[in-house]
Design a protein around this motif. Structure first.
Motif, PDB file in Angstrom:
ATOM      1  N   ALA A  80      42.595  44.872  43.330  1.00 42.41           N
ATOM      2  CA  ALA A  80      41.834  46.093  43.651  1.00 42.41           C
ATOM      3  C   ALA A  80      40.354  45.908  43.328  1.00 42.41           C
ATOM      4  CB  ALA A  80      42.403  47.280  42.874  1.00 42.41           C
ATOM      5  N   PRO A  86      39.034  42.148  46.063  1.00 46.00           N
ATOM      6  CA  PRO A  86      39.972  42.166  47.206  1.00 46.00           C
ATOM      7  C   PRO A  86      40.267  40.800  47.820  1.00 46.00           C
ATOM      8  CG  PRO A  86      38.402  43.972  47.374  1.00 46.00           C
ATOM      9  CD  PRO A  86      37.926  43.111  46.242  1.00 46.00           C
ATOM     10  N   PHE A 143      47.627  42.823  40.395  1.00 47.22           N
ATOM     11  CA  PHE A 143      47.335  43.780  41.464  1.00 47.22           C
ATOM     12  C   PHE A 143      46.106  44.630  41.139  1.00 47.22           C
ATOM     13  CE2 PHE A 143      50.772  42.375  43.804  1.00 47.22           C
ATOM     14  CZ  PHE A 143      50.948  43.116  44.966  1.00 47.22           C
ATOM     15  N   ASP A 144      45.897  44.944  39.874  1.00 40.20           N
ATOM     16  CA  ASP A 144      44.673  45.661  39.510  1.00 40.20           C
ATOM     17  C   ASP A 144      43.448  44.773  39.717  1.00 40.20           C
ATOM     18  OD1 ASP A 144      46.034  47.954  38.933  1.00 40.20           O
ATOM     19  OD2 ASP A 144      46.005  47.693  36.755  1.00 40.20           O
TER      20      ASP A 144
END
Length: 314
Positions: free
Chosen positions: A175, A178, A171-172
């Protein structure tokens, strides 16, 4: 079949801080607990958390294995059987589902019985025997002593245990990049829970690549073999201690050592010799050979370079 790397799938530029696997097939690199341990010592916050989960999980397994309570025995077996092959990282030998729940049940039971009866679990240094001083005290120690425990199985087990850490890392990365999160899928996974000391089912979202959920892996968490290698332990510790035992000294102090070749000829079974010497030195010499090897690795292990990873993935 054409190679479709993560960077191809999501139109990213190199370099990237994760293993740039082919998302359409298996990739013969392996998540390794020792590589994670070293990364954590070098300041990787994800690795620090992952290493603690690996230690906590296997400590719980050993505690259950040593327990006389039937409930603990059942729980230890169940925990191992739930570490079925993860397909999400695309690491290891198979991502086609051929080693799913039935395979995990069988292998989990075999591994549980081996751990439960393994003599090295009952050998430790110091006056008080506990998990921390046991010769076999971590997941990454298993290949040193137990037949048919290899890099692929250790990678599979470690991935399941640190699954939520890899999910947070992924998930990082979303970020930062995208496009990786353009398509997501929700599923239920067994996740290590430190509070209950067990695996619990949790619903997680993961990005999708080539129609399948994807977990990204930090580049310094992988290796092409087990970092704690049974042959290296055999050569550097098991046979060397036998050589020391069989060395004689003349009256003038001159040492006469048997050759390593002769020692290996007389001790051909690598893992059996590893067990015997590790147990013997813990019991009789208050010396933990496995810890010494682990400390050697912590001081000297070098992660694979991006070029080395790329060559292995071709």
């Amino acid at each position: 079949m054409p190679i479709i790397r993560v960077t191809d799938e999501f139109n990213l530029s190199l370099p990237v801080p994760f293993v740039n696997v082919d998302v359409a097939k298996d990739n013969r690199l392996f998540l390794d607990p020792s590589a994670i341990r070293v990364a954590g010592r070098n300041g990787d916050r994800y690795a620090q958390r992952a290493h603690q989960q690996l230690v906590d999980f296997f400590t719980e397994i050993i505690t259950c294995a040593r327990s006389s309570k039937p409930a603990d025995q059942r729980r230890g077996l169940s925990m191992l059987q739930r570490l079925h092959e993860p397909n999400e990282t695309r690491l290891g030998y198979s991502i086609n589902g051929s080693r799913g729940h039935a395979f995990a049940d069988e292998m989990g039971e075999r591994l549980w019985e081996t751990i439960r009866t393994n003599r090295t679990l009952m050998s430790g240094t110091g006056p008080t025997l506990n998990v921390q001083t046991a010769v076999l005290s971590r997941l990454e120690h298993l290949p040193l002593f137990i037949d048919r425990i290899d890099r692929d199985m250790i990678s599979d087990m470690a991935t399941r245990i640190v699954f939520d850490v890899l999910r947070d890392f992924t998930f990082d990365m979303i970020a930062a990049y995208p496009s990786i999160g353009a398509s997501m899928a929700t599923d239920t996974y067994p996740i290590w829970d430190a509070v209950s000391g067990d695996l619990v089912e949790k619903s997680l979202d993961l990005p999708v690549a080539q129609g399948k959920p994807l977990l990204l892996v930090p580049t310094n968490w992988i290796f092409w073999r087990t970092v704690m290698d049974p042959d290296q332990f055999y050569n550097r510790y098991a046979t060397r201690t036998i050589q020391d035992e069989q060395t004689t000294y003349a009256s003038d102090g001159k040492a006469s050592k048997p050759s390593k070749e002769l020692i290996k000829k007389n001790n051909k079974a690598v893992k059996e010799t590893n067990v015997r010497q590790a147990t013997k030195y813990a019991d009789q010499h208050d010396r933990n050979l496995v810890l010494e090897y682990e400390q050697e690795i912590d001081a000297n292990h070098e992660p694979m370079t991006l070029d080395e990873i790329d060559r292995k993935l071709q």
